[in-house]
Write a protein that holds these residues in place. Structure first.
Motif, mmCIF file in Angstrom:
data_model
loop_
_atom_site.group_PDB
_atom_site.id
_atom_site.type_symbol
_atom_site.label_atom_id
_atom_site.label_comp_id
_atom_site.label_asym_id
_atom_site.label_seq_id
_atom_site.Cartn_x
_atom_site.Cartn_y
_atom_site.Cartn_z
ATOM 1 N N ARG A 176 18.558 -37.656 -134.715
ATOM 2 C CA ARG A 176 18.356 -37.899 -136.148
ATOM 3 C C ARG A 176 17.698 -36.687 -136.817
ATOM 4 N NH1 ARG A 176 15.620 -43.230 -138.840
ATOM 5 N NH2 ARG A 176 15.732 -42.536 -140.995
ATOM 6 N N LEU A 177 16.657 -36.127 -136.191
ATOM 7 C CA LEU A 177 16.018 -34.939 -136.759
ATOM 8 C C LEU A 177 17.003 -33.776 -136.849
ATOM 9 C CD1 LEU A 177 12.455 -34.726 -135.168
ATOM 10 C CD2 LEU A 177 13.017 -34.850 -137.594
ATOM 11 N N ARG A 178 17.793 -33.602 -135.823
ATOM 12 C CA ARG A 178 18.771 -32.515 -135.820
ATOM 13 C C ARG A 178 19.746 -32.651 -136.986
ATOM 14 N NH1 ARG A 178 22.647 -31.811 -130.579
ATOM 15 N NH2 ARG A 178 23.202 -33.934 -131.231
ATOM 16 N N ARG A 179 20.137 -33.895 -137.302
ATOM 17 C CA ARG A 179 21.090 -34.119 -138.386
ATOM 18 C C ARG A 179 20.455 -34.038 -139.765
ATOM 19 N NH1 ARG A 179 22.221 -38.967 -138.386
ATOM 20 N NH2 ARG A 179 21.346 -39.822 -136.458
ATOM 21 N N THR A 180 19.221 -34.522 -139.903
ATOM 22 C CA THR A 180 18.612 -34.618 -141.233
ATOM 23 C C THR A 180 17.752 -33.421 -141.609
ATOM 24 O OG1 THR A 180 16.720 -35.864 -140.349
ATOM 25 C CG2 THR A 180 18.621 -37.142 -141.140
ATOM 26 N N GLY A 196 17.549 -30.460 -139.292
ATOM 27 C CA GLY A 196 17.998 -29.261 -138.609
ATOM 28 C C GLY A 196 17.423 -29.101 -137.214
ATOM 29 N N PRO A 197 18.093 -28.273 -136.375
ATOM 30 C CA PRO A 197 17.659 -28.077 -134.988
ATOM 31 C C PRO A 197 16.244 -27.520 -134.870
ATOM 32 C CG PRO A 197 19.885 -27.218 -135.334
ATOM 33 C CD PRO A 197 19.347 -27.563 -136.685
ATOM 34 N N GLU A 198 15.816 -26.677 -135.817
ATOM 35 C CA GLU A 198 14.484 -26.099 -135.716
ATOM 36 C C GLU A 198 13.408 -27.174 -135.875
ATOM 37 O OE1 GLU A 198 11.435 -23.168 -135.333
ATOM 38 O OE2 GLU A 198 13.478 -23.451 -134.611
ATOM 39 N N ALA A 199 13.634 -28.141 -136.767
ATOM 40 C CA ALA A 199 12.672 -29.243 -136.922
ATOM 41 C C ALA A 199 12.570 -30.047 -135.637
ATOM 42 C CB ALA A 199 13.088 -30.140 -138.087
ATOM 43 N N ALA A 200 13.708 -30.312 -135.003
ATOM 44 C CA ALA A 200 13.688 -31.045 -133.735
ATOM 45 C C ALA A 200 12.929 -30.251 -132.671
ATOM 46 C CB ALA A 200 15.114 -31.323 -133.279
ATOM 47 N N ARG A 201 13.123 -28.931 -132.643
ATOM 48 C CA ARG A 201 12.426 -28.101 -131.665
ATOM 49 C C ARG A 201 10.912 -28.129 -131.894
ATOM 50 N NH1 ARG A 201 10.080 -23.435 -130.836
ATOM 51 N NH2 ARG A 201 10.194 -22.856 -133.032
ATOM 52 N N LEU A 202 10.494 -28.015 -133.158
ATOM 53 C CA LEU A 202 9.062 -28.037 -133.471
ATOM 54 C C LEU A 202 8.448 -29.391 -133.124
ATOM 55 C CD1 LEU A 202 9.085 -26.112 -136.868
ATOM 56 C CD2 LEU A 202 8.131 -25.306 -134.694
ATOM 57 N N GLY A 222 27.228 -43.597 -126.567
ATOM 58 C CA GLY A 222 27.431 -42.408 -127.389
ATOM 59 C C GLY A 222 26.143 -41.944 -128.047
ATOM 60 N N GLU A 223 25.352 -42.896 -128.555
ATOM 61 C CA GLU A 223 24.052 -42.564 -129.144
ATOM 62 C C GLU A 223 23.130 -41.908 -128.125
ATOM 63 O OE1 GLU A 223 21.954 -45.496 -131.877
ATOM 64 O OE2 GLU A 223 23.532 -46.757 -131.003
ATOM 65 N N LEU A 224 23.126 -42.471 -126.917
ATOM 66 C CA LEU A 224 22.235 -41.955 -125.884
ATOM 67 C C LEU A 224 22.651 -40.555 -125.441
ATOM 68 C CD1 LEU A 224 21.857 -45.191 -123.731
ATOM 69 C CD2 LEU A 224 20.201 -44.247 -125.339
ATOM 70 N N ARG A 225 23.931 -40.326 -125.325
ATOM 71 C CA ARG A 225 24.398 -38.988 -124.944
ATOM 72 C C ARG A 225 24.023 -37.970 -126.023
ATOM 73 N NH1 ARG A 225 27.564 -38.551 -120.546
ATOM 74 N NH2 ARG A 225 28.552 -40.438 -119.700
ATOM 75 N N ALA A 226 24.189 -38.353 -127.285
ATOM 76 C CA ALA A 226 23.830 -37.447 -128.383
ATOM 77 C C ALA A 226 22.326 -37.176 -128.380
ATOM 78 C CB ALA A 226 24.272 -38.041 -129.715
ATOM 79 N N GLU A 227 21.531 -38.200 -128.081
ATOM 80 C CA GLU A 227 20.082 -38.024 -128.052
ATOM 81 C C GLU A 227 19.665 -37.121 -126.894
ATOM 82 O OE1 GLU A 227 16.048 -38.561 -129.265
ATOM 83 O OE2 GLU A 227 18.001 -38.807 -130.252
ATOM 84 N N ALA A 273 20.487 -33.596 -127.957
ATOM 85 C CA ALA A 273 19.571 -33.096 -128.985
ATOM 86 C C ALA A 273 18.183 -32.834 -128.417
ATOM 87 C CB ALA A 273 19.484 -34.106 -130.134
ATOM 88 N N ALA A 274 17.701 -33.712 -127.540
ATOM 89 C CA ALA A 274 16.384 -33.522 -126.928
ATOM 90 C C ALA A 274 16.375 -32.292 -126.031
ATOM 91 C CB ALA A 274 15.993 -34.770 -126.136
ATOM 92 N N ARG A 275 17.465 -32.071 -125.311
ATOM 93 C CA ARG A 275 17.565 -30.892 -124.443
ATOM 94 C C ARG A 275 17.598 -29.615 -125.293
ATOM 95 N NH1 ARG A 275 21.111 -32.938 -121.608
ATOM 96 N NH2 ARG A 275 22.955 -32.095 -122.615
#
Length: 510
Positions: free
Chosen positions: A86-90, A92-98, A139-144, A147-149
């Motif tokens: 969700r963070l990656r989509r809303t 961006g990837p940098e927010a998810a990383r932080l 599908g949700e779990l694979r996407a998560e 994104a977490a990785r």
């Protein structure tokens, strides 16, 4: 087992040394930093500041680490159900990383503190899992997991767990932890005192005047002057930032009991299915572990908690037939409309006041993260993830406008509808209230919150929450009046149990 026969008692409060209560201040004070709230966010902030040489005072309305923090499930993990995709989509990837980096750093900080202080807080490393039984959610779990990785976590999608039932899939993150939260925080408070900090319990703060210095006023009329103020009361008790419009409260139930070690999962699990099911265990010794199962979330004041306790207990005993349930309790969480906690300046014009709230059920890592972030902000240091958590952010609120509007619609429905129903003539009368129960009844032209104690005596209070005036509802299982709008809770005699309200429900005559 009938869940009603299990006593309402938090295992963490029962098994931590109670200690002598720290008395309230006996006169006005002046300190460098005043921290309002003695849970994990407040104590972590105060401890970090004291370690930096600041003169700090913690003002706690009840006992340290005994309210929300004392009723947690105490997982220390950066895997927060399905947050990274969700963070990656809303944002961006940098927010998810932080987000991943800040939460992971909090876990390592807690481990360092526990080791340095030599506290036996039952620290255990474990893997965290977000799982689903429904194949449609794979599908949700694979996407998560992806994104977490990408965000930097040691994450993978798996189909095998040590749960005693099959799952369709799970996100697994290694290197996470679980602990005894109150033993950890009482040691933190003791070290805070050794570094010159002061703790005041049974000290409810009711007023804040911002300035140089800021002035806090307590329920007893004591004035506390401070150069900086941190509001870490779980739900902010000061509404000048209008944060209550961006937070929604939910209660979540917990059942727990010993289980033979050979039947106990050794890792941590959560699923968004079935109104949430969270599973972990804690050490008991003698070949046993404590199974802790959490779920059945609901808005305060809107559900039959007893029925939900029964449902959760039945689930636990069906999936773990070897468990003997001995404890049950409930916790309360605040969700921000854009998923990310609100940690930073209290409002747009703040120069000396800060807040930590909206941890969304992940207050252990979130509270420790907030302590480090706020200590840096108070000291004038910027942190890489300051903007991610900044309460003044507007972009994510706009993007999450649907959740914001839905929350406001629910509040408006309670604010208006809960007033109309008892006045329409269909509500209960005082004679209908059984011992140990309560109800909102019409008395003359107004509404009263009426409780009948176990001896049959009636106790009447104003039914209007002293926060913003919504109508309270009685939770029989926990013996509390609850506000469905912003989550304030009151004892049967009207005393404040949980904010944002700071004033008790006034007594009324029948």
């Amino acid at each position: 087992m009938n869940a009603e026969r299990v006593p309402n008692e938090s295992y963490w409060l029962q098994t931590a040394p109670p200690g002598d209560p720290a008395p309230p201040p006996d006169g006005d004070l002046e300190v460098d930093v005043a921290v309002v709230g003695g849970g994990i966010a407040g104590l972590s902030t105060a401890w970090e500041l004291a370690r930096q040489g600041r003169e700090v005072a913690v003002l706690e309305a009840g006992r340290l680490a005994a309210s929300v923090t004392g009723h947690t499930t105490a997982k220390l993990t950066a895997l927060h159900t399905l947050v990274y995709d969700r963070l990656r989509r809303t944002r961006g990837p940098e927010a998810a990383r932080l987000y991943a980096h800040s939460q992971s750093e909090a876990i390592r900080r807690a481990e360092e503190c526990a080791r340095e202080l030599g506290v036996d807080c039952e620290w255990e490393e474990a893997a965290a899992h977000t799982y689903a039984e429904n194949p449609r959610r794979v599908g949700e779990l694979r996407a998560e997991a992806e994104a977490a990785r990408e965000a930097g976590l040691d994450a993978e999608f798996v189909t095998e767990t040590d749960l005693p039932f099959p799952v369709a899939g799970a996100v697994r993150v290694n290197g996470q932890a679980q602990f005894h939260p109150r033993k950890y925080l009482l040691a933190l408070a003791e070290d805070l005192r050794r570094h010159g900090g002061t703790v005041y319990e049974n000290t409810r703060v009711t007023g804040l005047t911002e300035g140089e210095p800021c002035v806090l006023t307590t329920e007893a009329g004591v004035r506390v002057r401070a150069s900086k103020v941190v509001v870490a009361t779980h739900y902010p008790v000061f509404d000048r930032a209008l944060l209550f419009a961006r937070l929604s409260s939910r209660r979540e139930l917990v059942v727990a009991g010993p289980i033979p070690e050979e039947h106990a999962p050794r890792h941590m699990y959560i699923t968004p299915e079935r109104s949430t099911r969270s599973v972990r265990t804690a050490p008991l010794g003698e070949g046993r572990r404590l199974l802790i199962v959490t779920g059945e979330h609901f808005t305060p004041g809107t559900a039959d908690a007893e029925e939900r306790f029964e449902r959760l207990a039945a689930w636990a005993q069906r999936h773990f037939p070897q468990v003997t349930l001995t404890h049950r309790w409930a916790t309360q969480d605040n969700d921000s409309t854009d998923t990310v906690p609100l940690v930073g300046p209290l409002h747009v014009g703040s120069r000396h006041t800060y807040v930590a709230t909206g941890f969304g059920g992940w207050g252990m890592s979130g509270g420790i993260m907030a302590g480090r972030l706020l200590a840096d902000l108070v000291g004038g240091r910027e942190v890489a993830w300051s903007a991610l958590y900044d309460p003044r952010r507007l972009g994510p609120v706009v993007r999450e406008g649907g959740r914001f509007l839905t929350h406001q619609a629910q509040v408006a429905r309670h604010f208006v509808g809960d007033r109309i129903a008892p006045l329409a003539g269909s509500g209960p009368s005082p004679d209908d209230i059984a011992p140990g129960d309560g109800a909102v009844v019409r008395v003359g032209a107004g509404l009263c919150a009426v409780h009948r104690d176990e001896e049959g005596r009636l106790h009447a209070l104003s039914a209007r929450c002293t926060h913003l005036g919504c109508i309270v509802s009685f939770n029989r299982a926990e013996q509390a009046w609850e506000c469905p709008c912003h989550g304030s809770r009151f004892a049967p005699d009207g005393a404040v149990v949980q904010g944002p309200a700071v004033r008790p429900l006034p007594r009324r005559d029948l």
